[in-house]
Every structure is written in structure tokens, then in C-alpha cells.
Design a protein around this motif. Structure first.
Motif, mmCIF file in Angstrom:
data_model
loop_
_atom_site.group_PDB
_atom_site.id
_atom_site.type_symbol
_atom_site.label_atom_id
_atom_site.label_comp_id
_atom_site.label_asym_id
_atom_site.label_seq_id
_atom_site.Cartn_x
_atom_site.Cartn_y
_atom_site.Cartn_z
ATOM 1 N N PHE A 48 0.730 -1.003 0.088
ATOM 2 C CA PHE A 48 0.119 -0.075 -0.082
ATOM 3 C C PHE A 48 0.972 1.295 -0.080
ATOM 4 O O PHE A 48 1.945 1.255 0.360
ATOM 5 C CB PHE A 48 -0.841 -0.027 1.093
ATOM 6 N N LYS A 49 0.324 2.261 -0.438
ATOM 7 C CA LYS A 49 0.834 3.559 -0.462
ATOM 8 C C LYS A 49 0.129 4.585 0.140
ATOM 9 O O LYS A 49 -0.937 4.559 0.384
ATOM 10 C CB LYS A 49 0.900 4.113 -2.111
ATOM 11 N N PHE A 50 1.036 5.537 0.672
ATOM 12 C CA PHE A 50 0.552 6.495 1.678
ATOM 13 C C PHE A 50 1.318 8.092 1.290
ATOM 14 O O PHE A 50 2.209 8.334 1.205
ATOM 15 C CB PHE A 50 0.755 6.522 2.998
ATOM 16 N N THR A 51 0.243 8.959 0.844
ATOM 17 C CA THR A 51 0.688 10.570 0.456
ATOM 18 C C THR A 51 -0.048 11.553 1.314
ATOM 19 O O THR A 51 -1.209 11.273 1.996
ATOM 20 C CB THR A 51 0.354 10.456 -0.972
ATOM 21 N N ILE A 52 0.670 12.431 1.616
ATOM 22 C CA ILE A 52 0.098 13.691 2.173
ATOM 23 C C ILE A 52 0.305 14.894 1.102
ATOM 24 O O ILE A 52 1.239 15.045 0.654
ATOM 25 C CB ILE A 52 0.596 13.950 3.358
ATOM 26 N N ALA B 168 4.867 11.444 -1.252
ATOM 27 C CA ALA B 168 4.799 10.323 -0.221
ATOM 28 C C ALA B 168 5.290 10.758 1.363
ATOM 29 O O ALA B 168 5.892 12.024 1.277
ATOM 30 C CB ALA B 168 6.019 9.499 -0.460
ATOM 31 N N ALA B 169 4.607 10.380 2.231
ATOM 32 C CA ALA B 169 4.699 10.753 3.801
ATOM 33 C C ALA B 169 6.217 11.112 4.057
ATOM 34 O O ALA B 169 6.454 11.692 4.743
ATOM 35 C CB ALA B 169 3.895 9.810 4.473
ATOM 36 N N THR B 170 7.156 10.228 3.740
ATOM 37 C CA THR B 170 8.384 10.065 3.958
ATOM 38 C C THR B 170 8.934 11.365 3.432
ATOM 39 O O THR B 170 10.180 11.845 4.115
ATOM 40 C CB THR B 170 9.125 8.765 3.510
ATOM 41 N N LYS B 171 8.603 11.785 2.301
ATOM 42 C CA LYS B 171 9.333 12.826 1.782
ATOM 43 C C LYS B 171 8.629 14.237 2.410
ATOM 44 O O LYS B 171 9.397 15.128 2.818
ATOM 45 C CB LYS B 171 8.899 12.973 0.367
ATOM 46 N N PHE B 172 7.322 14.048 2.603
ATOM 47 C CA PHE B 172 6.679 15.106 3.261
ATOM 48 C C PHE B 172 7.327 15.431 4.679
ATOM 49 O O PHE B 172 7.414 16.837 4.912
ATOM 50 C CB PHE B 172 5.101 14.776 3.238
ATOM 51 N N PHE B 173 7.200 14.417 5.450
ATOM 52 C CA PHE B 173 7.907 14.701 6.850
ATOM 53 C C PHE B 173 9.526 14.828 7.007
ATOM 54 O O PHE B 173 9.824 14.821 8.146
ATOM 55 C CB PHE B 173 7.048 13.708 7.842
ATOM 56 N N VAL C 123 5.093 13.092 14.227
ATOM 57 C CA VAL C 123 5.280 14.062 13.242
ATOM 58 C C VAL C 123 4.469 15.403 13.468
ATOM 59 O O VAL C 123 4.062 15.322 14.631
ATOM 60 C CB VAL C 123 4.874 13.477 11.751
ATOM 61 N N ALA C 124 4.597 16.460 12.774
ATOM 62 C CA ALA C 124 3.834 17.564 13.142
ATOM 63 C C ALA C 124 3.435 18.312 11.751
ATOM 64 O O ALA C 124 4.256 18.081 10.793
ATOM 65 C CB ALA C 124 4.518 18.388 13.921
ATOM 66 N N LEU C 125 2.553 19.022 11.691
ATOM 67 C CA LEU C 125 1.973 20.032 10.754
ATOM 68 C C LEU C 125 2.120 21.434 11.294
ATOM 69 O O LEU C 125 1.599 21.450 12.233
ATOM 70 C CB LEU C 125 0.485 19.675 10.271
ATOM 71 N N TYR C 126 2.718 22.247 10.356
ATOM 72 C CA TYR C 126 2.982 23.589 11.003
ATOM 73 C C TYR C 126 2.232 24.717 10.195
ATOM 74 O O TYR C 126 1.810 25.712 10.654
ATOM 75 C CB TYR C 126 4.529 23.922 11.161
ATOM 76 N N GLU C 127 1.765 24.324 8.951
ATOM 77 C CA GLU C 127 1.248 25.356 8.170
ATOM 78 C C GLU C 127 -0.315 25.308 8.407
ATOM 79 O O GLU C 127 -0.928 24.132 8.180
ATOM 80 C CB GLU C 127 1.538 25.327 6.596
ATOM 81 N N PRO C 128 -1.203 26.302 8.841
ATOM 82 C CA PRO C 128 -2.412 26.390 8.791
ATOM 83 C C PRO C 128 -3.265 25.856 7.691
ATOM 84 O O PRO C 128 -2.704 26.321 6.368
ATOM 85 C CB PRO C 128 -3.057 27.369 9.428
ATOM 86 N N GLY C 129 -4.186 25.229 7.481
ATOM 87 C CA GLY C 129 -4.912 24.809 6.298
ATOM 88 C C GLY C 129 -5.394 23.640 6.379
ATOM 89 O O GLY C 129 -5.496 22.805 7.255
ATOM 90 N N GLU C 130 -6.052 23.131 5.062
ATOM 91 C CA GLU C 130 -6.632 21.705 5.022
ATOM 92 C C GLU C 130 -5.524 20.761 4.238
ATOM 93 O O GLU C 130 -4.925 21.230 3.210
ATOM 94 C CB GLU C 130 -7.683 21.904 4.096
ATOM 95 N N TYR C 131 -5.376 19.831 4.694
ATOM 96 C CA TYR C 131 -4.606 18.840 4.111
ATOM 97 C C TYR C 131 -5.301 17.329 3.623
ATOM 98 O O TYR C 131 -6.587 17.119 4.206
ATOM 99 C CB TYR C 131 -3.587 18.258 5.264
ATOM 100 N N GLU C 132 -4.854 16.676 2.911
ATOM 101 C CA GLU C 132 -5.282 15.221 2.367
ATOM 102 C C GLU C 132 -4.277 14.033 2.760
ATOM 103 O O GLU C 132 -3.408 14.376 2.146
ATOM 104 C CB GLU C 132 -5.939 15.227 0.910
#
Length: 653
Positions: free
Chosen positions: A70-74, A83-88, A127-136
Motif C-alpha cells: 500500500f502507498k500513503f501520500t500527504i 509520499a509521507a516520508t518525503k513530506f515529513f 510528526v507535526a504539521l506547522y502550516e495552517p490549512g486543509e490537508y489530504e
């Protein structure tokens, strides 16, 4: 890779059924945690758990093993998925495998025909998200099947507006209970109260909705989680999203307000006060991370050690920890001697009210005052004989715990310690009136209302204390509940007339409703009057002839005579030797009353929580954020905004 395991469980959480669910928050055979519609504080640490399910039997059965590829993206909305690994900027975690079983419905449970599910999984830690807004967040599995979780990072101001926060939690407290407590403790003339409760004087009133992630009735664990972290989760879970593995400690975590506050302000203080045993859900929610609130040793260890597992930042424990539950601190074959461990870490240890008062305010403080839950206000102040022959002294010696503090004593001491140690950098204090809930569960309405009045008196005294310290204007004070009970008052009961009747139907004629409900007799002094109403606003008597016709909407079989249980806390239902037959009305309880047939399943021996919204009272900086009707998670985000905890910066992926 974890070995395969089998878990037979009603995962109180799939979309196939209402009562039983394959896994809460999992809409199909692909699961993403945090799930769809999760909210985050900018900079809040969390874990991501992915699961792909392959049911072997049952209505969802499919051929083969779950997809290991399976694959996981953000992506932030309207941007390219990565890919989540690249995103974080993290490494790909190892693939895990296990299986679990669940019942699809009550018929399957009765027939003992569970459905088996094979699982492949990965977890991304811290992990953490720092920019306000909507994510998928998108999980792609079995070729082109997708599970999409829409996440929101709230855009909050970063300026700190409050130096301190005092959060009072009246566990289980509803507006109906507050009105009943006001009735029995405040004198009225011709329908007008001569005095107000402390709660009545707050400038802002709101209401919060308490639903859990996958059920509309919540418990104290996941309701505390919502209040402290801004994340909805599953019944019995503390600060994790419940995955399908059997390990209660490997579920995906997220930071609480106490941990974020300590991380952002290392010199800030944290205090935890409760009239419950300190491993109980509401205090535990500020420290523990587990899918099982019953892991009590984990809770005490979390207070002591902080968050060290899975590379989470250690928060070093609270400055002040006050409550009961000595059995979870005493050394045993399976448990460390936590008293000595806390003492070695620099805590003063207090076992009674005298020691609490004498403890220095410039050092950390652990106060554990008896085994189990703290004796109620009614037993500590009115029916004090009930404190004897309990063998509950916190040192394990078998003596009775008689020199007991109340919620007010503990809260005021906690403020002294926090303010002495952290007057420059501020502090966060949670103070819980736990037995509003615990006594409401056992239909002991007098004790429950006594606990609520003690909370109100503690709120009054706290405001005075903060004013004296010069901290009131810099302190946000919140009073709320984690959930409610279906309690209300519908009239009065002539207890003398009720006792004089010989059969159950005749006894019910003692209830007076509408014009026959009369006026409160609790504020009128009697032969045994303690005159609590003068100034501190407790009933001047607890045993008037005309009492409240009160009750809840869901209960076991029990007897009811509407009189105070002066000989000790109530136990309304009991089981026979054959426990499979469930609970019956206890023949020892309310013996002069009549039988009330239960409305709950036979295995329920006490009342349960209800759907009701619960009140929120606010005073101080940011008080305007707490007006209106909103979700329980908004309490967390409002407190975080007021403390300036939002941590915005560019991801840079």
C-alpha cells in the motif's frame, strides 16, 4: 515484524453495524489514523497509523492476504501529493502484521461466531504539521482503492494572552445538576434566590457537545482526551487513536496540552488535582497514552517518567499531583514503590491534610490521601462515622484515613505551589470534582450534589486566592464537564408519608408534582442542622421530610425512597451467586422505598452517561472564546490559543 496474534474483541468502534464496529474511524478496508475530519494545533506532535484489512469470514470476507504494498501520500489542499516520508523527511517504517477478531452484531455474539481479519500496518512516529490549512492524507491499497482523511490545521493567533489557566472539571456535571444543587443550598423567597452560586457569576456561558469519535455516548477517557488534546477518540482510550492490535501501548499518539505547554514553555508549571484515584481517566488524560484506561501502572509511570517511549519529548511530570488511589503507588510484586521514586525525584509526599498544609510551596508535591477515591464531601463533613473502619490510610498500614483534605484544600495548595515555582512563566492547573460522576452512577444523588457544591465553593475560593496573589487578571478560569448523566428533578417527596404506606403503588403517591412540589426544605435548619448555608452555601440539613423527586433516565433495578444514605455511599443493585442472571435491586438499599424496574441491560449494575451537552463557564483572558455551542475539542483549541501554543512555520518539504 510483529508475530501474528488473535484478539477476540468487541472493538467498540466499520460502518456495517451500529453496536459493533470492525474498527472505529475506519470507513472501509483501509484505515488512516488520525482519521477523516481530525483537527490539529500547528506544531502538535502526533503519530500516523495505517492499516489494510482482509476479512477472512463474515459479511466483508475477501480472498487473500491484505496488501503489503500500500502507498500513503500527504498534500496540502490544491498541491501535489507526495509520499509521507518525503513530506515529513522521515524514513519508511517497518511493515507489521497481525490479525484480530470481532463480532458483527449481537446475533454473532450470542452464537459466538466472530469474524477474523488479517492486517498489514505501518506507523509513522512523532510528526507535526506547522502550516495552517486543509490537508489530504491518502492511503491507496488493493490496486486503486483509496481511503482519504481530510485534516485541518487550525489557524490560531500565536500571541499569548493568559499567563495561567485553571481548568475545573465537574465530572459528569450537567445544567440540571447545577440547578438542583442551587435549590438545596441557596435560600429563595417567592421564587427568587437570595444568593448566587459562584458558577452563576461567570461572565461567559457556553455549551459543548461531548460525542466520541465512533459513538454518541462518551466515557471519561476519550472525553478527557478531546478536552486536553483536540482529538476525538474511542471509548476507554487516552490520547491515542485505537488501532486493531492487541498492544495497549503501540497505538498512534498525539500531544496533550500539558505536554505542549511544557515543551513550549520549559519553565512553566503543571498541576493535577482530583478527588478520584489518580490513575483514573480524567487526571490520567494529562499524562497517559494508551488504548486502555485500565492500565493504571502505565498512568502512574507517565506521571513519574513522562513521555519517553517512541522518541516523544519527555515532559518530566507535573509539579503538583494531588488526589487518592494509594493502591497504585504502594510497592507490590508487580509494582514499584512510587512513593520512594517520587521522593527521590524531588517531590514532597503528603498522606493527610495536615501534611498537605505544611508542605513547602517552593518544592514539587505529591499528595495521596487514601486508597480508592477520596471520601465524599458529605461523609467528610456530615456523616463522618462513615470514615471509620475503612483501613484505607495511604501508607498501606491498615489505619483509617480521617485527616482528609477536600477539593478546595487541594486546589488552593496546588495554586500556592505552582505560583511560587512558576510565577514568571505561568502554569496550567486541572482540578476535578470526580465524584459528581461517581455518585451519580450509583444513584446517590445527595452525595453527587454535595460534590458539585464543593466544586462551586472551590471555584469561589480559587477566585479569591488568585485575586489575593495578584494573578486573577492574568488567569483564564474554565469550569466545565467531560460528559453528563440524564439527571433531573421533577418534584418533591413526602418521605414520612412514603414510609407509612404498605405497598409500592401507594408509596408512589408520596411524590408531589407541579403545585404540590412545594419549596426546598434543605436550607431550613433542623434539629441536627450544621448551618452550612451561612456563607459557604451547602444545605443546612440533608434529611428534611420533603426531599427531591430526582432520578436519571437509565438505571438498573433498584429501590427508591428518596432519602439521604447516611450510613455510607449507596449501592443500589447487587448480583446473585449466578452472575449471568445480572443485577437485581439490592434488598439492603432504600428498604422503606419501592422497587423501580431497570431500563438497562442486565449486566449493568449502575447508571450510565447520557447524550446531553454540558455547560462551560469562562472568566478571564480569552473568555469570549467560550460562548455559544461548540464541540468538546474546541475547549483545547481555545486554551491553546490563549496560551499562545500554536507553532507556525513552513514545512519546507
Amino acid at each position: 515484524m510483529r508475530p501474528s496474534i488473535s484478539v477476540i474483541a468487541c472493538l467498540v468502534s466499520s460502518t456495517l453495524a451500529q453496536t459493533f464496529q470492525r474498527l472505529g474511524g475506519c470507513p472501509d478496508l483501509g484505515c488512516v489514523f488520525p482519521p477523516d475530519q481530525a483537527d490539529f494545533l500547528a506544531g502538535q506532535y502526533f503519530d500516523i497509523r495505517l492499516e489494510v484489512h482482509s476479512p477472512v469470514n463474515g459479511s466483508e470476507a475477501r480472498v487473500g492476504e491484505p496488501d503489503p504494498d500500500f502507498k500513503f501520500t500527504i498534500t496540502k489542499k490544491n498541491q501535489k501529493p507526495v509520499a509521507a516520508t518525503k513530506f515529513f523527511k522521515i524514513e519508511e517504517p517497518a511493515l507489521e502484521n497481525w490479525n484480530f477478531s470481532w463480532y458483527e452484531d449481537l446475533f454473532a455474539q450470542d452464537a459466538d461466531k466472530p469474524s477474523l481479519v488479517n492486517v498489514t500496518s505501518k506507523i509513522y512516529r512523532r510528526v507535526a504539521l506547522y502550516e495552517p490549512g486543509e490537508y489530504e492524507a491518502t492511503l491507496t491499497y488493493y490496486g486503486n482503492q483509496k481511503t482519504v482523511a481530510n485534516w485541518l490545521v487550525r489557524d490560531l493567533p500565536t500571541k499569548r494572552r493568559a499567563k495561567n489557566v485553571v481548568m475545573f472539571i465537574g465530572d459528569g456535571m450537567t445544567t440540571n445538576m447545577i440547578t438542583a444543587a442551587r435549590l438545596i443550598a441557596h435560600r429563595s423567597i417567592n421564587g427568587k434566590y437570595m444568593t448566587k452560586m459562584a458558577l452563576d457569576k461567570f461572565p461567559v456561558l457556553g455549551h459543548q457537545m461531548t460525542h466520541s469519535m465512533d459513538s454518541f455516548i462518551t466515557d471519561s477517557a476519550n472525553s478527557a482526551t478531546a478536552l486536553y488534546s483536540g482529538h476525538k477518540t474511542t471509548v476507554n482510550a487516552l490520547n491515542v487513536y485505537v488501532d486493531s492490535s492487541s498492544d495497549p501501548f503501540d497505538d498512534p499518539r498525539f500531544e496533550t496540552i500539558s505536554e505542549i505547554f511544557r515543551r513550549r514553555y520549559p519553565d512553566g508549571g503543571v498541576g493535577i488535582v482530583s478527588t478520584a484515584f489518580l490513575a483514573d481517566a480524567t487526571p490520567a488524560g494529562l499524562a497517559a497514552h494508551t488504548s486502555d484506561r485500565g492500565e493504571y501502572d502505565h498512568v502512574i509511570s507517565a506521571y513519574y517518567e513522562g513521555m519517553t517511549k517512541h522518541e516523544w519529548t519527555e515532559w518530566n511530570g507535573p509539579d503538583v499531583l494531588l488526589g487518592a488511589g494509594a493502591e497504585d503507588f504502594l510497592k507490590s510484586d508487580k509494582r514499584r514503590d512510587y512513593y520512594n521514586l517520587f521522593a527521590e525525584k524531588g517531590y514532597n509526599v503528603a498522606w493527610n491534610n495536615t501534611a498537605l498544609k505544611d508542605a513547602p510551596s517552593d518544592e514539587k508535591l505529591l499528595g495521596v490521601f487514601q486508597k480508592s477515591n477520596l471520601a465524599t464531601w458529605l461523609d467528610r463533613n456530615v456523616y463522618q462515622a462513615n470514615l471509620l473502619n475503612q483501613s484505607n490510610y495511604p501508607d498501606g498500614s491498615g489505619r483509617d484515613a480521617e485527616d482528609l483534605p477536600g477539593l478546595k484544600d487541594m486546589t488552593l495548595k496546588a495554586i500556592d505551589v505552582l505560583n511560587e515555582r512558576h510565577s514568571d512563566d505561568g502554569w496550567f492547573l486541572m482540578s476535578e470534582a470526580a465524584s459528581i460522576d461517581k455518585q451519580m452512577h450509583t444513584l446517590d444523588y445527595d452525595r453527587s450534589l454535595g460534590e458539585l457544591l464543593e466544586l462551586d465553593d472551590t471555584v469561589r475560593a480559587t477566585i479569591e486566592k488568585l485575586k489575593h496573589l495578584g494573578e486573577l487578571d492574568d488567569t483564564l478560569i474554565i469550569v466545565t464537564a467531560d460528559h453528563g448523566h440524564g439527571f433531573d428533578v421533577t418534584g418533591a417527596v413526602d418521605t414520612e408519608y412514603l414510609e407509612a404506606q404498605e405497598d409500592d403503588r401507594s408509596k408512589r403517591n408520596a411524590v408531589g408534582y407541579y403545585e404540590n412540589s412545594g419549596l426546598s426544605q434543605y436550607t431550613v435548619g433542623g434539629p441536627n442542622s450544621l448551618r452550612y448555608s451561612e456563607g459557604v452555601h451547602f444545605p443546612s440539613r440533608w434529611d428534611p421530610r420533603y426531599t427531591l423527586h430526582s432520578g436519571v433516565v437509565a438505571f438498573p433495578d433498584h429501590r427508591e425512597n428518596y432519602q439521604v444514605h447516611s450510613e455510607g455511599p449507596r449501592k443500589p443493585a447487587a448480583t446473585t451467586n449466578d452472575k449471568k442472571n445480572g443485577y437485581y435491586a439490592s434488598y439492603k438499599d432504600a428498604v422503606t422505598g419501592f422497587v423501580v424496574n431497570g431500563t438497562l441491560p442486565l449486566d449493568a449494575g449502575q447508571g450510565v452517561h447520557s447524550l446531553t451537552d454540558v455547560p462551560v463557564f469562562a472568566q478571564g483572558p480569552c473568555q469570549e472564546l467560550f460562548g455559544g455551542v461548540y464541540n468538546s475539542i474546541d475547549i483545547f483549541f481555545n486554551m491553546a490559543e490563549c496560551l499562545g501554543l500554536s507553532e507556525k512555520k513552513h514545512h519546507g518539504h
